[in-house]
Scaffold this motif. Sequence first.
Motif, PDB file in Angstrom:
ATOM      1  N   MET A  52       0.822  -1.205   0.000  1.00 54.64           N
ATOM      2  CA  MET A  52       0.000   0.000   0.000  1.00 54.64           C
ATOM      3  C   MET A  52       0.860   1.262   0.000  1.00 54.64           C
ATOM      4  N   ALA A  53       1.876   1.266  -0.859  1.00 57.53           N
ATOM      5  CA  ALA A  53       2.794   2.395  -1.025  1.00 57.53           C
ATOM      6  C   ALA A  53       3.512   2.757   0.276  1.00 57.53           C
ATOM      7  N   GLY A  54       3.715   1.754   1.146  1.00 56.28           N
ATOM      8  CA  GLY A  54       4.420   2.004   2.399  1.00 56.28           C
ATOM      9  C   GLY A  54       3.732   3.023   3.282  1.00 56.28           C
ATOM     10  N   SER A  55       2.428   3.211   3.091  1.00 61.13           N
ATOM     11  CA  SER A  55       1.714   4.298   3.768  1.00 61.13           C
ATOM     12  C   SER A  55       1.747   4.130   5.287  1.00 61.13           C
ATOM     13  N   MET A  56       1.794   5.273   5.957  1.00 61.95           N
ATOM     14  CA  MET A  56       1.925   5.327   7.412  1.00 61.95           C
ATOM     15  C   MET A  56       0.553   5.221   8.058  1.00 61.95           C
ATOM     16  N   GLY A  57       0.270   4.064   8.602  1.00 60.50           N
ATOM     17  CA  GLY A  57      -0.941   3.864   9.373  1.00 60.50           C
ATOM     18  C   GLY A  57      -0.602   3.589  10.823  1.00 60.50           C
ATOM     19  N   MET A  58      -1.590   3.103  11.564  1.00 59.53           N
ATOM     20  CA  MET A  58      -1.373   2.847  12.985  1.00 59.53           C
ATOM     21  C   MET A  58      -0.345   1.738  13.205  1.00 59.53           C
ATOM     22  N   GLU A  88      -7.167   5.444   7.103  1.00 61.02           N
ATOM     23  CA  GLU A  88      -7.218   5.587   8.558  1.00 61.02           C
ATOM     24  C   GLU A  88      -7.362   7.039   8.996  1.00 61.02           C
ATOM     25  N   GLY A  89      -7.470   7.947   8.038  1.00 65.53           N
ATOM     26  CA  GLY A  89      -7.807   9.331   8.324  1.00 65.53           C
ATOM     27  C   GLY A  89      -6.932   9.988   9.377  1.00 65.53           C
ATOM     28  N   ILE A  90      -7.579  10.629  10.346  1.00 63.08           N
ATOM     29  CA  ILE A  90      -6.870  11.368  11.383  1.00 63.08           C
ATOM     30  C   ILE A  90      -6.013  10.445  12.244  1.00 63.08           C
ATOM     31  N   LEU A  91      -6.419   9.172  12.354  1.00 60.66           N
ATOM     32  CA  LEU A  91      -5.626   8.214  13.129  1.00 60.66           C
ATOM     33  C   LEU A  91      -4.260   7.998  12.492  1.00 60.66           C
ATOM     34  N   SER A  92      -4.205   8.090  11.179  1.00 65.27           N
ATOM     35  CA  SER A  92      -2.915   7.996  10.494  1.00 65.27           C
ATOM     36  C   SER A  92      -2.060   9.222  10.777  1.00 65.27           C
ATOM     37  N   LEU A  93      -2.654  10.392  10.732  1.00 62.52           N
ATOM     38  CA  LEU A  93      -1.900  11.624  11.002  1.00 62.52           C
ATOM     39  C   LEU A  93      -1.395  11.672  12.443  1.00 62.52           C
ATOM     40  N   MET A  94      -2.103  11.016  13.346  1.00 58.94           N
ATOM     41  CA  MET A  94      -1.656  10.985  14.743  1.00 58.94           C
ATOM     42  C   MET A  94      -0.337  10.236  14.918  1.00 58.94           C
ATOM     43  N   GLN A  95       0.057   9.446  13.915  1.00 62.20           N
ATOM     44  CA  GLN A  95       1.327   8.719  14.024  1.00 62.20           C
ATOM     45  C   GLN A  95       2.517   9.664  13.910  1.00 62.20           C
ATOM     46  N   MET A  96       2.312  10.844  13.365  1.00 64.04           N
ATOM     47  CA  MET A  96       3.409  11.812  13.265  1.00 64.04           C
ATOM     48  C   MET A  96       3.905  12.230  14.644  1.00 64.04           C
ATOM     49  N   PRO A  97       3.026  12.715  15.549  1.00 69.43           N
ATOM     50  CA  PRO A  97       3.532  13.040  16.896  1.00 69.43           C
ATOM     51  C   PRO A  97       3.939  11.807  17.689  1.00 69.43           C
ATOM     52  N   ARG A  98       3.258  10.676  17.484  1.00 66.30           N
ATOM     53  CA  ARG A  98       3.613   9.456  18.221  1.00 66.30           C
ATOM     54  C   ARG A  98       5.040   9.015  17.895  1.00 66.30           C
ATOM     55  N   THR A  99       5.373   9.002  16.615  1.00 65.89           N
ATOM     56  CA  THR A  99       6.714   8.572  16.225  1.00 65.89           C
ATOM     57  C   THR A  99       7.769   9.598  16.623  1.00 65.89           C
ATOM     58  N   THR A 100       7.381  10.869  16.655  1.00 63.54           N
ATOM     59  CA  THR A 100       8.314  11.906  17.112  1.00 63.54           C
ATOM     60  C   THR A 100       8.668  11.694  18.576  1.00 63.54           C
ATOM     61  N   VAL A 101       7.678  11.315  19.387  1.00 60.91           N
ATOM     62  CA  VAL A 101       7.937  10.998  20.793  1.00 60.91           C
ATOM     63  C   VAL A 101       8.851   9.773  20.906  1.00 60.91           C
ATOM     64  N   ALA A 102       8.650   8.779  20.030  1.00 61.70           N
ATOM     65  CA  ALA A 102       9.506   7.587  20.052  1.00 61.70           C
ATOM     66  C   ALA A 102      10.957   7.940  19.753  1.00 61.70           C
ATOM     67  N   VAL A 103      11.163   8.836  18.796  1.00 63.56           N
ATOM     68  CA  VAL A 103      12.528   9.279  18.481  1.00 63.56           C
ATOM     69  C   VAL A 103      13.129  10.018  19.666  1.00 63.56           C
ATOM     70  N   ALA A 115       7.880   5.645   1.598  1.00 65.05           N
ATOM     71  CA  ALA A 115       6.441   5.804   1.809  1.00 65.05           C
ATOM     72  C   ALA A 115       5.856   6.872   0.910  1.00 65.05           C
ATOM     73  N   GLY A 116       4.584   6.672   0.601  1.00 64.68           N
ATOM     74  CA  GLY A 116       3.837   7.687  -0.133  1.00 64.68           C
ATOM     75  C   GLY A 116       3.141   8.668   0.780  1.00 64.68           C
ATOM     76  N   GLY A 117       3.324   8.521   2.095  1.00 65.16           N
ATOM     77  CA  GLY A 117       2.714   9.452   3.046  1.00 65.16           C
ATOM     78  C   GLY A 117       1.783   8.725   4.003  1.00 65.16           C
ATOM     79  N   ALA A 118       0.808   9.449   4.517  1.00 62.50           N
ATOM     80  CA  ALA A 118      -0.147   8.885   5.467  1.00 62.50           C
ATOM     81  C   ALA A 118      -1.143   7.975   4.747  1.00 62.50           C
ATOM     82  N   ARG A 119      -1.741   7.060   5.481  1.00 61.65           N
ATOM     83  CA  ARG A 119      -2.721   6.126   4.906  1.00 61.65           C
ATOM     84  C   ARG A 119      -4.114   6.720   5.017  1.00 61.65           C
ATOM     85  N   MET A 120      -4.685   7.075   3.891  1.00 59.44           N
ATOM     86  CA  MET A 120      -5.953   7.810   3.893  1.00 59.44           C
ATOM     87  C   MET A 120      -7.089   6.974   4.479  1.00 59.44           C
TER      88      MET A 120
END
Length: 312
Positions: free
Chosen positions: A132-138, A171-186, A164-169
Motif C-alpha cells: 500500500m505504497a508504504g503508507s503510514m498507518g497505525m 485511517e484518516g486522522i488516526l494515520s496523522l496521529m502517528q506523526m507526533p507518536r513517532t516523534t515521541v519515540a525518536v 512511503a507515499g505518506g499517510a494512509r488515507m
Amino acid sequence: MNWITNYVRPRINSIFSRRETPENLWSKCDGCGTMLFHREISDNLNVCTNCNHHMHITPRDRFAALFDGGIFSEVAVPEPLSDPLQFRDQKRYPDRLKAAQRDTGEKEAMLVATGEIGRTPIVAAAQDFSFMAGSMGMYVGNAIIAAAEEAVRLGRPLILFSAAGGARMQEGILSLMQMPRTTVAVQMLKEAGLPYIVVLTHPTTGGVTASYAMLGDIQIAEPEALICFAGPRVIEQTIREKLPEGFQRAEYLLEHGMLDRVTDRREMRKELIVITRMLMQMPPPTWGDLPPPGPETVSGSPEPATQTDRSG
C-alpha cells in the motif's frame, strides 16, 4: 512408419515435455529500460548493472544483505484495530489489506528486527513501499514505537529505512496521529543517548518526511531518491513555475544541506557499520570474513561479541 517416427512421435514428446518459462526471470530497469536477469539483479541488491538505478527492494531482502550472515530476529509489533473508521472507497479497507498481504507476503508495511552488522548490535526498521505504497498507518506507528522501545531496552542504535507515499488515507486522522507518536519515540532514543540513523529511500514523501524520516542524528539517502512533502507536480501547479532540474532528489537535498550523505546501496552496509560504531564510541571495524553470529549475539546483551569470546 517413417511418418509416425519422424513427425508424430516427436510432436507428442514435445507436447508432454514442454516446460513453462517463469514470467519473473527478467525485469526491466525503470531508469534505462535494460532487461536484467533476476539473479543478476538480486546479486546486485536490486541495483541496475547498466545505469546504477536503485530499484525497489523488500525489507527482508534488505535485512538479509545488511545483517551479519543474513541473520536477524523479528520484533513483535502490537496489532492495531483492523478497520477503525469502517472506510470504503472502491474496495473495503480490510479487502485492500488482505490483497496487499497476499501480494507481498508481509503482515504490514514495516518490518522491525534486531541483529548485528559488523559485530555491532543494532535495531533496524524498514518500510515496504510495495505494501500500500508504504503508507503510514497505525501499524507503522506501533512498529516505530516498538523499535524505539527495543533499542532503549537493549541499549542499541536504531537504523530506519524509510519508503512511503505518506499517510494512509483509509485511517484518516488516526494515520496523522502517528506523526507526533513517532516523534515521541525518536525523543525516547535521544533521551537514552542512543543514535538514530535514517536511510531515506525512493520515495519518501508526505507525513513520513514531515515526522520521523527527517529526525535522524544522521540522514543518509540512496542515489536519486525522491524526498519531499508535496510532490514536484503539486508544487509546479501551485506556484505555476518550472522547478529546477533534480528538484527534491537526494543529490539536490545534499547540496542544499538537508542530508549528510548520499550512499550507493551496495556500500550502505559498510557506511552504517562505520557510523554506528563511531556514534557508540566503539573501536573501528575490522573488515574481513567473520563467522555468522550465534543465537547469544542476536538476542543477547548489547555488548558485541568478539571472535575471542566465541572461540573461548
